[in-house]
Scaffold this motif. Structure first.
Motif, PDB file in Angstrom:
ATOM      1  N   MET A   1       0.826  -1.206   0.000  1.00 46.34           N
ATOM      2  CA  MET A   1       0.000   0.000   0.000  1.00 46.34           C
ATOM      3  C   MET A   1       0.867   1.266   0.000  1.00 46.34           C
ATOM      4  O   MET A   1       0.429   2.319  -0.416  1.00 46.34           O
ATOM      5  CB  MET A   1      -0.956  -0.012   1.204  1.00 46.34           C
ATOM      6  CG  MET A   1      -2.011  -1.112   1.094  1.00 46.34           C
ATOM      7  SD  MET A   1      -3.108  -1.182   2.532  1.00 46.34           S
ATOM      8  CE  MET A   1      -4.216   0.199   2.198  1.00 46.34           C
ATOM      9  N   ARG A   2       2.109   1.141   0.471  1.00 46.55           N
ATOM     10  CA  ARG A   2       3.025   2.289   0.432  1.00 46.55           C
ATOM     11  C   ARG A   2       3.689   2.409  -0.925  1.00 46.55           C
ATOM     12  O   ARG A   2       4.599   3.202  -1.106  1.00 46.55           O
ATOM     13  CB  ARG A   2       4.107   2.171   1.496  1.00 46.55           C
ATOM     14  CG  ARG A   2       3.666   2.290   2.907  1.00 46.55           C
ATOM     15  CD  ARG A   2       3.217   3.509   3.510  1.00 46.55           C
ATOM     16  NE  ARG A   2       3.433   4.861   3.173  1.00 46.55           N
ATOM     17  CZ  ARG A   2       3.564   5.827   4.076  1.00 46.55           C
ATOM     18  NH1 ARG A   2       3.625   5.551   5.339  1.00 46.55           N
ATOM     19  NH2 ARG A   2       3.636   7.064   3.722  1.00 46.55           N
ATOM     20  N   GLY A   3       3.249   1.576  -1.870  1.00 45.65           N
ATOM     21  CA  GLY A   3       3.713   1.731  -3.246  1.00 45.65           C
ATOM     22  C   GLY A   3       4.893   0.858  -3.642  1.00 45.65           C
ATOM     23  O   GLY A   3       5.439   1.011  -4.728  1.00 45.65           O
TER      24      GLY A   3
ATOM     25  N   PHE B   1       3.597   0.980  11.883  1.00 44.29           N
ATOM     26  CA  PHE B   1       3.990   0.000  10.864  1.00 44.29           C
ATOM     27  C   PHE B   1       5.435   0.216  10.417  1.00 44.29           C
ATOM     28  O   PHE B   1       6.159  -0.744  10.168  1.00 44.29           O
ATOM     29  CB  PHE B   1       3.050   0.055   9.652  1.00 44.29           C
ATOM     30  CG  PHE B   1       1.802  -0.768   9.840  1.00 44.29           C
ATOM     31  CD1 PHE B   1       1.878  -2.151   9.971  1.00 44.29           C
ATOM     32  CD2 PHE B   1       0.554  -0.171   9.894  1.00 44.29           C
ATOM     33  CE1 PHE B   1       0.731  -2.917  10.160  1.00 44.29           C
ATOM     34  CE2 PHE B   1      -0.598  -0.928  10.082  1.00 44.29           C
ATOM     35  CZ  PHE B   1      -0.506  -2.299  10.213  1.00 44.29           C
ATOM     36  N   GLU B   2       5.843   1.477  10.324  1.00 50.22           N
ATOM     37  CA  GLU B   2       7.232   1.747   9.924  1.00 50.22           C
ATOM     38  C   GLU B   2       8.211   1.135  10.914  1.00 50.22           C
ATOM     39  O   GLU B   2       9.296   0.707  10.539  1.00 50.22           O
ATOM     40  CB  GLU B   2       7.486   3.264   9.839  1.00 50.22           C
ATOM     41  CG  GLU B   2       6.847   3.947   8.633  1.00 50.22           C
ATOM     42  CD  GLU B   2       7.404   3.472   7.291  1.00 50.22           C
ATOM     43  OE1 GLU B   2       8.583   3.101   7.241  1.00 50.22           O
ATOM     44  OE2 GLU B   2       6.639   3.479   6.300  1.00 50.22           O
ATOM     45  N   THR B   3       7.816   1.100  12.198  1.00 50.35           N
ATOM     46  CA  THR B   3       8.723   0.589  13.225  1.00 50.35           C
ATOM     47  C   THR B   3       8.329  -0.822  13.691  1.00 50.35           C
ATOM     48  O   THR B   3       8.809  -1.294  14.708  1.00 50.35           O
ATOM     49  CB  THR B   3       8.752   1.539  14.433  1.00 50.35           C
ATOM     50  OG1 THR B   3       7.393   1.748  14.877  1.00 50.35           O
ATOM     51  CG2 THR B   3       9.347   2.882  14.068  1.00 50.35           C
TER      52      THR B   3
ATOM     53  N   PRO C   1       0.080  10.310   5.572  1.00 50.84           N
ATOM     54  CA  PRO C   1       0.237  10.909   6.910  1.00 50.84           C
ATOM     55  C   PRO C   1       0.243  12.437   6.825  1.00 50.84           C
ATOM     56  O   PRO C   1       0.543  13.004   5.782  1.00 50.84           O
ATOM     57  CB  PRO C   1       1.599  10.383   7.382  1.00 50.84           C
ATOM     58  CG  PRO C   1       1.837   9.164   6.571  1.00 50.84           C
ATOM     59  CD  PRO C   1       1.193   9.429   5.238  1.00 50.84           C
ATOM     60  N   HIS C   2      -0.102  13.092   7.922  1.00 57.06           N
ATOM     61  CA  HIS C   2      -0.249  14.552   7.932  1.00 57.06           C
ATOM     62  C   HIS C   2       0.906  15.213   8.653  1.00 57.06           C
ATOM     63  O   HIS C   2       1.282  14.788   9.736  1.00 57.06           O
ATOM     64  CB  HIS C   2      -1.563  14.927   8.611  1.00 57.06           C
ATOM     65  CG  HIS C   2      -2.743  14.292   7.944  1.00 57.06           C
ATOM     66  ND1 HIS C   2      -3.490  14.922   6.985  1.00 57.06           N
ATOM     67  CD2 HIS C   2      -3.260  13.043   8.076  1.00 57.06           C
ATOM     68  CE1 HIS C   2      -4.433  14.093   6.556  1.00 57.06           C
ATOM     69  NE2 HIS C   2      -4.312  12.943   7.204  1.00 57.06           N
TER      70      HIS C   2
ATOM     71  N   LEU D   1      -4.695   9.398  13.979  1.00 55.81           N
ATOM     72  CA  LEU D   1      -4.715   7.944  13.817  1.00 55.81           C
ATOM     73  C   LEU D   1      -3.825   7.527  12.642  1.00 55.81           C
ATOM     74  O   LEU D   1      -3.019   6.610  12.755  1.00 55.81           O
ATOM     75  CB  LEU D   1      -6.156   7.466  13.594  1.00 55.81           C
ATOM     76  CG  LEU D   1      -6.300   5.959  13.372  1.00 55.81           C
ATOM     77  CD1 LEU D   1      -6.061   5.201  14.679  1.00 55.81           C
ATOM     78  CD2 LEU D   1      -7.684   5.604  12.812  1.00 55.81           C
ATOM     79  N   THR D   2      -3.997   8.208  11.519  1.00 57.46           N
ATOM     80  CA  THR D   2      -3.203   7.877  10.337  1.00 57.46           C
ATOM     81  C   THR D   2      -1.713   8.004  10.644  1.00 57.46           C
ATOM     82  O   THR D   2      -0.918   7.119  10.295  1.00 57.46           O
ATOM     83  CB  THR D   2      -3.580   8.807   9.172  1.00 57.46           C
ATOM     84  OG1 THR D   2      -4.977   8.647   8.917  1.00 57.46           O
ATOM     85  CG2 THR D   2      -2.802   8.480   7.916  1.00 57.46           C
ATOM     86  N   ASN D   3      -1.357   9.075  11.315  1.00 61.55           N
ATOM     87  CA  ASN D   3       0.061   9.273  11.656  1.00 61.55           C
ATOM     88  C   ASN D   3       0.568   8.186  12.600  1.00 61.55           C
ATOM     89  O   ASN D   3       1.635   7.614  12.390  1.00 61.55           O
ATOM     90  CB  ASN D   3       0.274  10.641  12.308  1.00 61.55           C
ATOM     91  CG  ASN D   3       0.117  11.769  11.289  1.00 61.55           C
ATOM     92  OD1 ASN D   3      -0.102  11.511  10.112  1.00 61.55           O
ATOM     93  ND2 ASN D   3       0.217  12.995  11.743  1.00 61.55           N
TER      94      ASN D   3
END
Ligand SMILES: [Zn+2]
Ligand SMILES: [Zn+2]
Length: 818
Positions: free
Chosen positions: A77-79, A635-637, A725-726, A627-629
């Motif tokens: 999903m991150r491409g 997930f990144e960590t 993310p914002h 929430l998105t952030n």
């Protein structure tokens, strides 16, 4: 616009029906295919562990694969063009032992070809079973990349890697003592030795003259047959005069020299110990150091090989009993005591290992220890403590890796020996794979001595020789250098804490020798799953749960939630059915929320965020930003528990409890269309975002939700873009909205404490608050009145001099007038 009945969500949440429907959809759409031609996206390669095809796939395996799958789905999903292969580590002891057990035979009872066929057949059946379990769990492997280490194409690569290491001087053959499983009749590596605490008996045996000799304590009297020396501590005064003399070993009669060495613990037993070839690793060291003779007293199947008909052919344990009885009968054992022993056992069959010397192949792994430690220090470890495990292990190894095995079902070692001069003959790389057990040597004459007879190697390779090159093989080594550049080193090496010292170590050491680099960039380590009774999960403990059983009971998405929520990454986690039930409850709640939102958002909606949104809407969207952030960061960590907790918290509380309750009145007929559109926009935005954020962990329900938004399109949520993310979050709306919601909650509590139902009307609500909040509450009067079913609202400013609402406090006081 009405939802078509095909896409409409059933009234109640039925995991089994949903999950099989979407699994079929993904398969049909080939959603997880790695596209080797695609250069527009960056690749993300995962060196998936190839499991032993044991046929079992328990919830501990499920944890391992869930972690991998969370990452794979998130990265897609991150491409990223995600490379998620799945293979099977077919060879080795586990499979052979299973064949022996299943068909009630020993490996040598049938011809080798037939034995291999039995292994292949059983392996095939087990693979099919485990593959089905993985699919049921919703694992997004790309099955087009599937491989089996028992395929001849894989044999070729394992043998090729052997030849390359041989040519570069990393491999050698020699007679050295190695760990040996007498039950499985094969050498095993240090990583395959499991130490177990067991009770044993320490026997005090008298050597030499019955009156003047030395008393020696040992737990293994059967090794008297192999006793070549006696060791004492140089500082031990008792034995000062004995050092340098020889003494006769009881029963077997050979002479043993008494030596002194600092390693002897004078407090153990009598302070004098036997040196046997070989009782343990210390014996191996002492034999070399003091040039002691070698007596091979044990055969490869663990029986005594002595010239004494009383003991010849006895198993070690039987021999021990008989020797002890004999010594007791002649008064040479006067004392025994119970002792706690730390015994090395075979990791597969739990048989105590022996140390046996015979020709073996080794890899010079100790030469690489420094490099291994250096590289391990540079890699990204999740959790960080796993790194030290690998480093400690590498530094503790004092023998080279024995890579030959005396088994049948495995990759053959591709060498022949000249029977005259014993030199090693290797095949041409183009002729691989070869089986020297059947195939003729590639030469007619020995290049060294001109001999014309050759013997094919009968030993086979350790199964870790197959599986420790997966990262390179996944990446197309050696035939696809272009792909190799992209996929090697792997971006992720995911595995259990239990195989850090085997798989992670072997991969690293092989890759350093073959390619001069580490085979992976980051390591994601999962802990072990403990059974419902808190012990490690094991079939014999009755606390063992198959993944299929859990999926059948609660569904894959609920099991996957448990895997995410069970604990911090890398730590052991308990298996608890109530946590799975909780996961299912959450999904039911999400299902009902989804149905409510869909039923109320059937009109076409603006694609862009409407302007001038009321506070409560801004509050929801700001929480969605947070929430998105938070979930992206988690997930990144690789902190999956943080991700799932944040999603559940938002969905259950912010969206369902707070927002839905506060805006229900805005969905009623006859409302201002712009206001209706605003809340509809927020509802859909929240639902769609939750659906996407939840997709890596609960792929099935997320797909069901996502499909409500893509009517007429065929895309899967797993090919969607991750919510952006914002950089900045509307914190003011979060703070103000919280005040409003707290006020509503407080007023409701007051209503119910007065015996009023939530649906009953009230005359008036009086709010006393600080000046700074007056305007905010006035603006939201309608939300307050409609949500509380009040006719009017009085706002009073709290006196500033004697402010009863000083921090800390909610900032308001509420009175209800029925
Ligand atoms: Zn064994
Ligand atoms: Zn020769």
């Amino acid at each position: 616009m009405r939802s078509s009945p095909d896409y409409a969500l059933s009234k109640s949440y039925d995991p089994a029906a949903q999950e099989s429907k979407w699994q079929e959809y993904w398969r049909r759409q080939d959603v997880y295919r790695f596209d080797a031609q695609d250069t527009s996206r960056k690749t993300y390669s995962i060196d998936t562990p190839p499991p032993y095809p044991s046929g079992d796939f328990h919830v501990g395996n499920a944890l391992n694969w869930c972690y991998i799958d969370f990452v794979a789905r998130y990265k897609r999903m991150r491409g990223f063009n995600v490379h998620f292969p799945q293979g099977w580590d077919c060879h080795g002891l586990p499979t052979e032992v299973r064949v022996e057990q299943t068909f009630k035979i020993r490996k040598n009872d049938v011809p080798p070809e037939q034995f291999v066929e039995m292994c292949r057949k059983l392996t095939g059946e087990y693979i099919a079973k485990m593959k089905q379990s993985m699919n049921l769990l919703g694992i997004s492997s790309d099955w087009a990349l599937e491989y089996k280490t028992m395929d001849s194409s894989y044999y070729r690569l394992t043998q090729l890697s052997f030849l390359e290491l041989y040519k570069s001087g990393y491999l050698y053959r020699g007679e050295h003592p190695v760990n040996w499983c007498p039950r499985d009749e094969t050498a095993i590596a240090e990583a395959e030795v499991v130490y177990q605490e067991r009770k044993g008996t320490l026997y005090y045996m008298r050597f030499g003259d019955p009156n003047e000799g030395i008393e020696i304590a040992s737990t293994r009297p059967e090794l008297l047959a192999a006793c070549v020396g006696i060791a004492v501590n140089p500082k031990d005064d008792k034995y000062k005069t004995a050092v340098g003399k020889t003494i006769t070993v009881p029963i077997f009669g050979q002479k043993a020299r008494i030596i002194s060495d600092d390693e002897v613990d004078p407090r153990y037993g009598t302070g004098a110990v036997m040196i046997c070839t070989f009782g343990d690793k210390t014996d191996v060291r002492w034999q070399k150091k003091y040039h002691l003779p070698i007596i091979k007293a044990l055969t490869e199947n663990g029986r005594l090989s002595v010239d004494d008909s009383r003991f010849k052919g006895l198993k070690a344990e039987e021999a021990r009993k008989k020797i002890v009885a004999e010594l007791q009968g002649t008064g040479l054992i006067n004392k025994t005591e119970t002792t706690q022993q730390n015994i090395g056992t075979c990791w597969r069959c739990q048989t105590p290992i022996e140390i046996i010397s015979r020709p073996q192949w080794f890899m010079k792994t100790r030469d690489l220890t420094q490099k291994v430690v250096e590289q391990a220090g540079k890699l990204d470890w999740v959790p960080p403590f796993a790194k030290q495990r690998l480093i400690d292990w590498a530094e503790s190894l004092d023998w080279d890796w024995v890579i030959s095995r005396q088994r049948i079902f495995a990759t053959p070692i591709p060498v022949w020996y000249c029977t005259k001069c014993e030199s090693t003959i290797i095949p041409d790389e183009r002729d691989l794979p070869v089986d020297p057990r059947k195939d003729k040597a590639p030469e007619n004459t020995c290049p060294k001595c001109g001999g014309r007879e050759f013997q094919g190697e009968r030993d086979v390779l350790d199964t870790w020789m197959d599986s420790s090159i997966t990262a390179a093989i996944h990446a197309g080594w050696p035939s696809r250098p272009d792909l190799f550049k992209q996929l090697f080193p792997a971006d992720l090496q995911p595995n259990g804490l239990d195989i850090v010292r085997t798989w992670d170590y072997y991969l690293l050491v092989r890759s350093l020798a073959l390619f001069g680099t580490a085979p992976y960039k980051a390591l994601l380590i999962n802990g072990m799953v403990k059974g419902t009774d808190g012990r490690m999960m094991h079939k014999s403990y009755g606390n063992y749960v198959e993944a299929d059983e859990a999926v059948k009971k609660v569904g894959a998405d609920a099991l996957r939630q448990w895997a995410a929520a069970g604990g911090s990454t890398g730590y052991d986690i308990p298996f608890r059915w109530n946590q799975l039930e909780y996961g299912k409850k959450f999904l039911t709640k999400l299902w009902n929320v989804t149905r409510f939102i869909l039923a109320n958002t059937k009109d076409p909606l603006p694609s862009k965020e409407p302007t001038n949104l009321p506070l409560i809407d801004r509050w929801l969207l700001a929480n969605l930003q947070t929430l998105t952030n938070d979930v992206s960061e988690a997930f990144e960590t690789f902190q999956f528990n943080t991700a799932i907790e944040a999603i559940r918290q938002f969905t259950w509380h912010s969206l369902a409890d707070d927002y839905l309750e506060a805006i229900k009145y805005r969905l009623l007929p006859g409302r201002d269309p712009a206001d209706l559109k605003a809340t509809q926009y927020c509802l859909k935005e929240a639902l769609l975002t939750v659906g996407k954020l939840l997709a890596p962990i609960c792929p099935h329900i997320s797909e069901a939700i996502y499909h409500q938004f893509s009517l007429g399109k065929t895309g899967s949520v797993h090919q969607e873009n991750w919510p952006q993310p914002h950089e900045t979050v509307d914190d003011a709306s979060i703070r103000d909205g919280r005040l409003l919601l707290d006020l509503i909650a407080d007023a409701r509590r007051k209503k119910s404490s007065k015996g009023l139902s939530l649906g009953s009307n009230i005359k008036k609500i009086v709010i006393t608050t600080r000046a700074e909040f007056l305007h905010l509450l006035k603006e939201n009067e309608e939300t307050i009145l409609r949500t509380l079913k009040a006719y009017s609202m009085d706002l009073e400013r709290s006196p500033s001099s004697s402010n009863p609402l000083k921090e800390p406090g909610p900032g308001f006081k509420v009175e209800i007038h029925a």
